[in-house]
Design a protein around this motif. Structure first.
Motif, short mmCIF file in Angstrom:
data_model
loop_
_atom_site.label_atom_id
_atom_site.label_comp_id
_atom_site.label_asym_id
_atom_site.label_seq_id
_atom_site.Cartn_x
_atom_site.Cartn_y
_atom_site.Cartn_z
N GLN A 1 0.93 -1.29 -0.10
CA GLN A 1 0.13 0.01 0.05
C GLN A 1 0.62 1.19 0.06
O GLN A 1 0.36 2.37 0.08
CB GLN A 1 -1.00 -0.10 1.25
CG GLN A 1 -1.71 -1.31 1.46
CD GLN A 1 -2.68 -1.45 0.12
OE1 GLN A 1 -3.19 -0.64 -0.34
NE2 GLN A 1 -2.56 -2.67 -0.19
N VAL A 2 2.18 1.12 0.11
CA VAL A 2 2.96 2.37 0.15
C VAL A 2 3.97 2.29 -1.17
O VAL A 2 4.58 1.22 -1.11
CB VAL A 2 3.96 2.20 1.28
CG1 VAL A 2 4.76 3.66 1.82
CG2 VAL A 2 2.90 2.23 2.87
N PRO A 3 3.84 3.47 -1.93
CA PRO A 3 4.55 3.65 -2.91
C PRO A 3 6.02 3.04 -2.86
O PRO A 3 6.85 3.65 -1.76
CB PRO A 3 4.74 4.94 -3.62
CG PRO A 3 3.23 5.37 -2.77
CD PRO A 3 3.14 4.53 -1.56
N ALA A 4 6.61 2.34 -3.70
CA ALA A 4 8.05 1.85 -3.37
C ALA A 4 9.09 3.01 -3.23
O ALA A 4 10.08 3.12 -2.61
CB ALA A 4 8.58 0.93 -4.67
N GLU A 5 8.71 4.47 -3.95
CA GLU A 5 9.72 5.49 -4.18
C GLU A 5 9.70 5.99 -2.64
O GLU A 5 10.36 6.95 -2.65
CB GLU A 5 9.27 6.21 -5.56
CG GLU A 5 8.07 6.68 -5.43
CD GLU A 5 6.92 5.93 -6.16
OE1 GLU A 5 5.96 6.43 -6.48
OE2 GLU A 5 7.07 4.86 -6.40
N SER A 6 8.71 5.83 -2.01
CA SER A 6 8.60 6.58 -0.74
C SER A 6 9.51 5.87 0.62
O SER A 6 9.32 6.44 1.35
CB SER A 6 7.30 6.75 -0.26
OG SER A 6 6.37 7.51 -1.28
N VAL A 7 9.78 4.65 -0.04
CA VAL A 7 10.52 3.95 1.03
C VAL A 7 12.12 3.84 0.76
O VAL A 7 12.45 3.29 -0.41
CB VAL A 7 9.84 2.35 1.09
CG1 VAL A 7 10.86 1.81 2.09
CG2 VAL A 7 8.58 2.57 1.50
N HIS A 8 12.89 4.45 1.49
CA HIS A 8 14.35 4.65 1.27
C HIS A 8 15.04 3.40 2.37
O HIS A 8 15.24 3.77 3.61
CB HIS A 8 14.70 5.90 1.62
CG HIS A 8 13.97 6.86 1.22
ND1 HIS A 8 13.88 7.49 -0.45
CD2 HIS A 8 12.80 7.78 1.45
CE1 HIS A 8 13.16 8.20 -0.77
NE2 HIS A 8 12.11 8.38 0.39
#
Length: 392
Positions: A119-126
């Protein structure tokens, strides 16, 4: 209401961090997640998602995904450790869903983690971002990482677990109290233990140990948690590996089904159990804590994931209703803390002696006492709790 483009930095991409990212994004906030691991994955074994937690995910539209991977136990059986006789059986399933307003699920921790990550865009997870510290002022908060880089946000949320860097900065050094026990956890294929029906949960309580078993992976696996005496010599890491052979040996004189189950385990995590006193505060002007970072608790109440999800809902509501500017952010974080501190402190206190610890297996009334003991938290609805506060 404050400006919609509030930037929130979440440290930690576990269940609490990803759950918070999902809820905060649904509230219209800009969210970035920073995780120290090199890949987005979760370790561990079985996990309980009590009705107070499952209702949160159902409202977010995740019921279909949960039903694909979770089990909904139909009953809880209490069995004698030495003879295997079932001495009590508590109906669950549809009865509990009707009683508490949502299902009680059991599932693999990795499955819940994966559902939230979707549910969380991959580009928002660092990834590969280990937080080493932070500094806040009127303009915002700077988060520093081990590689020398930094990030900036309006709000920092520490969801980095019991050894939280953010918690240490807010609370200072602590002296955890060793509980004298460890939780040894693992999962075995259900087909290797045909004596146990995958529709039910089980508890065996012996002279010095306790074993809990529940279905996971849609009933294909059986997750176990063995609570045993422990020396506490090692740090309270819940990801340390134990010795399956030693685990089986510790239960060698228990009834045959227990020996079959634990003999089938090829790995077992070893979690030495430590308790921490509740914090007097966990929020500053721009920083706060969530989940285990805010209120770590012993696992006997099965509330870790559910409490983190409740935190996320409360935090999103408070930030969503804030007034503009730094004063509005600070007030929102204070309100979030006020809403959650008393409740989570009570849950932590009940987890010290309550839940399955009430099941000795040989006394009448123990099952009803256990159900009554957990009913208040299973029935709790965080959104209803927010409504009176919003009216003030």
């Amino acid at each position: 209401m404050g400006e919609a483009n509030l930037r929130v930095a979440l440290v930690g991409a576990g269940i609490g961090g990803l759950g918070a990212a999902l809820v905060l994004r649904r509230a219209g906030l800009q969210v970035e997640v920073y995780e120290q691991a090199a890949e987005l994955s979760e370790v561990g074994a079985g996990i309980h998602l009590a009705p107070n937690g499952s209702r949160v995910l159902h409202r977010l539209g995740l019921e279909p995904r949960l039903r694909e991977v979770a089990a909904q136990p139909q009953a809880l059986q209490v069995r004698l450790w030495d003879r295997g006789v079932t001495v009590a059986r508590q109906p669950m399933g549809a009865a509990w869903a009707a009683e508490f307003g949502a299902p009680h699920y059991t599932l693999h921790r990795a499955d819940l983690h994966r559902i939230l990550a979707e549910q969380v865009p991959a580009e928002s997870v660092h990834l590969n971002h280990r937080c080493t510290g932070f500094a806040e002022d009127e303009q915002g908060v700077r988060i520093d990482f081990a590689d020398g880089s930094s990030a900036h946000a309006d709000v920092l949320v520490g969801a980095d677990g019991v050894h939280s860097v953010i918690r240490q900065a807010l609370a200072g050094s602590e002296q955890p109290q060793f509980a004298g026990t460890a939780a040894l956890r693992g999962v075995v294929p259900a087909e290797l233990v045909p004596e146990l029906a995958v529709e039910d949960m089980y508890v065996w309580t012996g002279p010095s140990a306790r074993l809990l078993v529940c279905p996971v992976q849609g009933g294909r696996g059986l997750a176990f948690v063995a609570v045993v005496p422990d020396s506490g010599d090692l740090r309270d890491s819940w990801s340390r590996q134990g010795d399956p052979a030693a685990l089986a040996a510790a239960f060698a004189d228990w009834e045959p089904t227990v020996r079959t189950l634990l003999g089938a385990a090829t790995e077992a995590g070893h979690w030495s159990l430590y308790d921490r006193e509740p914090l007097a505060r966990w929020s500053t002007g721009r920083s706060t804590l969530l989940g285990d970072a805010a209120h770590p608790m012993l696992p006997h109440y099965g509330q870790g994931a559910s409490q983190a999800l409740e935190d996320a809902v409360a935090l999103a509501a408070c930030l969503g209703e804030r007034t503009a500017g730094p004063a509005g952010i600070a007030a929102a974080l204070r309100r979030y803390q006020e809403l959650r501190l008393e409740h989570t402190t009570r849950v932590r206190g009940e987890a010290l002696t309550g839940g399955s610890q009430r099941l000795g297996g040989r006394k009448e009334g123990e099952m009803s006492a256990m159900v009554e003991d957990i009913a208040w938290v299973q029935r709790y609805d965080v959104e209803q709790a927010l409504a009176p506060a919003a009216a003030r």
